[in-house]
Design a protein around this motif. Structure first.
Motif, PDB file in Angstrom:
ATOM      1  N   UNK A 173      36.226  38.090  32.628  1.00  0.00           N
ATOM      2  CA  UNK A 173      37.308  37.792  33.796  1.00  0.00           C
ATOM      3  C   UNK A 173      37.372  36.616  33.730  1.00  0.00           C
ATOM      4  N   UNK A 174      37.592  35.578  32.671  1.00  0.00           N
ATOM      5  CA  UNK A 174      38.132  34.329  32.714  1.00  0.00           C
ATOM      6  C   UNK A 174      38.820  34.003  31.324  1.00  0.00           C
ATOM      7  N   UNK A 175      39.387  32.805  31.324  1.00  0.00           N
ATOM      8  CA  UNK A 175      39.899  32.256  30.036  1.00  0.00           C
ATOM      9  C   UNK A 175      38.735  31.618  29.366  1.00  0.00           C
ATOM     10  N   UNK A 176      37.847  32.143  28.691  1.00  0.00           N
ATOM     11  CA  UNK A 176      36.527  31.534  27.999  1.00  0.00           C
ATOM     12  C   UNK A 176      37.142  30.188  27.346  1.00  0.00           C
ATOM     13  N   UNK A 177      36.039  29.338  27.617  1.00  0.00           N
ATOM     14  CA  UNK A 177      34.715  29.384  28.265  1.00  0.00           C
ATOM     15  C   UNK A 177      34.500  29.020  29.716  1.00  0.00           C
TER      16      UNK A 177
ATOM     17  N   UNK B 105      41.648  38.562  21.933  1.00  0.00           N
ATOM     18  CA  UNK B 105      42.988  38.357  22.738  1.00  0.00           C
ATOM     19  C   UNK B 105      42.605  37.852  24.085  1.00  0.00           C
ATOM     20  N   UNK B 106      43.668  36.855  24.524  1.00  0.00           N
ATOM     21  CA  UNK B 106      43.621  36.040  25.720  1.00  0.00           C
ATOM     22  C   UNK B 106      45.021  36.114  26.313  1.00  0.00           C
ATOM     23  N   UNK B 107      44.932  35.862  27.550  1.00  0.00           N
ATOM     24  CA  UNK B 107      46.374  35.675  28.061  1.00  0.00           C
ATOM     25  C   UNK B 107      45.904  34.988  29.537  1.00  0.00           C
ATOM     26  N   UNK B 108      47.145  34.073  30.183  1.00  0.00           N
ATOM     27  CA  UNK B 108      46.929  33.410  31.416  1.00  0.00           C
ATOM     28  C   UNK B 108      48.253  33.819  32.127  1.00  0.00           C
ATOM     29  N   UNK B 109      47.947  33.522  33.507  1.00  0.00           N
ATOM     30  CA  UNK B 109      49.069  33.496  34.668  1.00  0.00           C
ATOM     31  C   UNK B 109      49.056  32.176  35.464  1.00  0.00           C
TER      32      UNK B 109
END
Length: 288
Positions: free
Chosen positions: A197-201, A238-242
């Protein structure tokens, strides 16, 4: 989008990059009577790097020819180029087990997509350390089991979960709020996907959205990765952000973050099921 049949196969390859690999693979498939329908490739360097390839092809009577095809490819192509490779039939549907605790958004996204046929797998069961989500899971016709985990029974609990999950090709941690033991993880190499539940790290640990709020972040995100013995350090799939604003409160951040989580996890699981991911050390090559 490709239309798969019972005669569709996938070939994944990684090896040291050398001239002639594409020709060798395509020529081999041509002489076997196969028709290549998709081919993706990537090299880490212009010369002398690592090479990765994903091929989909059609071959008549694949089921009866797959074993011979594999042994012939190994002898005539793979050994020459010292390849790490897998060859599989798309009709061999992968089996998936899911682990979850009390939070349902990531789990329900997987079950919903599976019910609509957009996750090409068989979900065999859901195991939780709590009873809370039984009704929601069983509405989808999926078996639900509870294996309590506490500080005193972790060895026995993980041994039981490992036994119950045998026969699966992939385990998915859909917000399973327990840290798996090193012994358990070692038994499932590159076969466990977690959603963080975050954009690691960033924001490792508890209350990530409270941490994000207190830091005044302008982006929130989620990360899906393979699980290794090093907590939250496995190869990222995979990663994503808003983008968010200063006026978002903790609950608004959590709601938006959970939307990102569910979609990132679903994409990562689908790419794994479709043989689109090749692990290279602590990185991945994803032919999406």
């Amino acid at each position: 989008m490709n239309m798969f049949t019972e005669n569709t196969a996938r070939l994944l390859i990684s090896c040291e990059d050398r001239p002639g690999i594409v020709q060798a693979v395509s020529s081999f498939l041509y002489h076997q009577g196969a028709n290549i329908t998709a081919l993706d490739q990537y090299a880490t360097e212009a010369q002398g790097g690592q090479y990765f390839m994903r091929v989909e092809f059609e071959l008549d009577h694949l089921a009866t020819r797959l074993e011979t095809l594999s042994s012939t490819f190994a002898k005539n192509v793979a050994e020459k180029y010292d390849m790490q490779w897998t060859l599989s039939s798309v009709s061999d549907v992968k089996k998936v087990g899911i682990l979850v605790s009390k939070v349902d958004h990531a789990l329900l996204e997987l079950l919903w997509r599976h019910s609509r046929g957009s996750l090409p797998c068989e979900i065999t069961q859901v195991i939780s350390n709590h009873e809370d989500l039984r009704d929601k899971v069983e509405r989808f016709g999926i078996p639900f089991h509870v294996v309590p985990v506490n500080k005193d029974n972790k060895v026995e609990a993980y041994a039981k979960i490992d036994e119950m999950m045998q026969g699966n090709d992939l385990l998915v941690l859909a917000r399973y709020m327990q840290i798996l033991s090193e012994d358990f993880v070692a038994k499932w190499p590159q076969q466990i996907i977690n959603i963080h539940h975050s954009f690691l790290p960033a924001f490792v640990g508890a209350n990530p959205y409270k941490q994000a709020y207190e830091k005044g972040v302008k982006l929130i995100g989620a990360t899906a990765h393979y699980v290794t013995a090093d907590l939250d350090q496995g190869p990222i799939i995979e990663q994503d952000v808003e983008r968010v604003s200063h006026d978002y409160n903790v609950e608004q951040l959590r709601e938006l973050g959970e939307d990102v989580e569910r979609n990132v996890l679903a994409r990562a699981v689908r790419w794994h099921l479709e043989d689109r991911v090749i692990v290279n050390g602590n990185k991945t090559i994803v032919f999406d």
